[in-house]
Design an enzyme around this catalytic site. Structure first.
Site, PDB file in Angstrom:
ATOM      1  N   SER A  88     -77.601 -32.912 -12.704  1.00 49.26           N
ATOM      2  CA  SER A  88     -77.982 -33.936 -13.682  1.00 49.26           C
ATOM      3  C   SER A  88     -77.021 -33.963 -14.875  1.00 49.26           C
ATOM      4  O   SER A  88     -76.773 -35.029 -15.452  1.00 49.26           O
ATOM      5  CB  SER A  88     -79.428 -33.741 -14.152  1.00 49.26           C
ATOM      6  OG  SER A  88     -79.570 -32.604 -14.950  1.00 49.26           O
ATOM      7  N   ARG A 113     -64.330 -11.850  -5.009  1.00 42.94           N
ATOM      8  CA  ARG A 113     -64.324 -12.768  -6.141  1.00 42.94           C
ATOM      9  C   ARG A 113     -62.929 -13.328  -6.412  1.00 42.94           C
ATOM     10  O   ARG A 113     -62.768 -14.525  -6.656  1.00 42.94           O
ATOM     11  CB  ARG A 113     -64.860 -12.078  -7.398  1.00 42.94           C
ATOM     12  CG  ARG A 113     -64.834 -13.025  -8.594  1.00 42.94           C
ATOM     13  CD  ARG A 113     -65.818 -12.663  -9.663  1.00 42.94           C
ATOM     14  NE  ARG A 113     -65.216 -11.780 -10.650  1.00 42.94           N
ATOM     15  CZ  ARG A 113     -65.710 -11.605 -11.878  1.00 42.94           C
ATOM     16  NH1 ARG A 113     -66.790 -12.253 -12.249  1.00 42.94           N
ATOM     17  NH2 ARG A 113     -65.126 -10.787 -12.715  1.00 42.94           N
ATOM     18  N   HIS A 147     -75.816 -24.417 -21.862  1.00 47.48           N
ATOM     19  CA  HIS A 147     -76.838 -23.398 -21.622  1.00 47.48           C
ATOM     20  C   HIS A 147     -78.162 -23.907 -22.188  1.00 47.48           C
ATOM     21  O   HIS A 147     -78.203 -24.404 -23.317  1.00 47.48           O
ATOM     22  CB  HIS A 147     -76.430 -22.087 -22.306  1.00 47.48           C
ATOM     23  CG  HIS A 147     -77.409 -20.992 -22.049  1.00 47.48           C
ATOM     24  ND1 HIS A 147     -77.493 -20.348 -20.836  1.00 47.48           N
ATOM     25  CD2 HIS A 147     -78.373 -20.438 -22.827  1.00 47.48           C
ATOM     26  CE1 HIS A 147     -78.448 -19.445 -20.890  1.00 47.48           C
ATOM     27  NE2 HIS A 147     -79.010 -19.476 -22.085  1.00 47.48           N
TER      28      HIS A 147
END
Ligand code: GRF
Length: 202
Positions: A16, A67, A111
């Site tokens: 979103s 990673r 955040h």
């Protein structure tokens, strides 16, 4: 016509915030285009949101890769797309210091809490369970820590007595969709500098 700044968006889920950024670009509110959306999950609904808008997508799963190897692929995709900025929008992986050093001061995150309170996962529930009376969202530059980089913009919401963590999260999300495009517009169109941790707009 002036060339648009190219942005890569990294996400893992719903998308979103990608939609909010892409729509703001399309309306001309951010002088940029989303040139690439990368997800570490091939089934992320956010990839469909990108495809619907004609934005190129890359699924780069992290599973089974070290990673460094995964990040090497992500960096290669970003560099091939020649994007100047990297926006994290629900990207559920921590980036290594080497990745961050590759794009200095050009990686941004959103955040769903008022940092430095409640970093990490499930921030809305953390804030709700703590009993805060005000929460919100934070757009920040990304450093090597978890949700710890210099703050660009915050927007607040009240926490109501009859809130659940879900109703609070929904109220915060509405503000996220304003905060992220606003912050990107500010970063791209205004002169700014870092004074210690403080992001100062001239
Ligand atoms: C948002 O709450 C954002 O603040 C957090 O992850 C969520 C992503 O949602 N980092 P969406 O995928 O943008 O809808």
């Amino acid at each position: 016509m002036e060339e648009l700044t190219r942005i890569a968006v990294l996400l893992s889920g719903r998308g979103s915030n990608l939609v909010a950024l892409a729509d703001a670009c399309a309306r001309g509110e951010i002088p940029a285009e989303i040139a690439l959306v990368i997800s570490n999950r091939a089934d992320a609904p956010g990839l469909d949101r990108a495809r619907e808008r004609g934005i190129p997508v890359a699924a780069i799963p992290g599973k089974g890769l070290a990673r460094e190897e995964h990040e090497r692929l992500v960096v290669a995709a970003i560099e091939a797309a020649k994007t100047r900025w990297v926006c994290l929008a629900g990207y559920m992986r921590l980036l290594s210091p080497a990745f961050i050093a590759r794009f200095p001061r050009r990686i941004v995150n959103i955040h769903p809490a008022l940092l430095p309170s409640f970093p990490g996962l499930d921030a809305q529930r953390q804030a709700w369970a703590h009993g805060v009376k005000v929460s919100g969202c934070t757009v920040h530059l990304v450093d090597a820590g978890c949700d710890s980089g210099p703050i660009v913009l915050q927007r607040t919401v009240p926490v109501l007595d009859d809130d659940t963590s879900e109703t609070l999260a929904a109220r915060i999300l509405e503000q996220e969709h304003i905060a992220y495009p606003t912050a990107m517009r500010m970063l791209l169109t205004r002169a700014w500098r870092l004074d210690g941790r403080r992001v100062i707009f001239e």
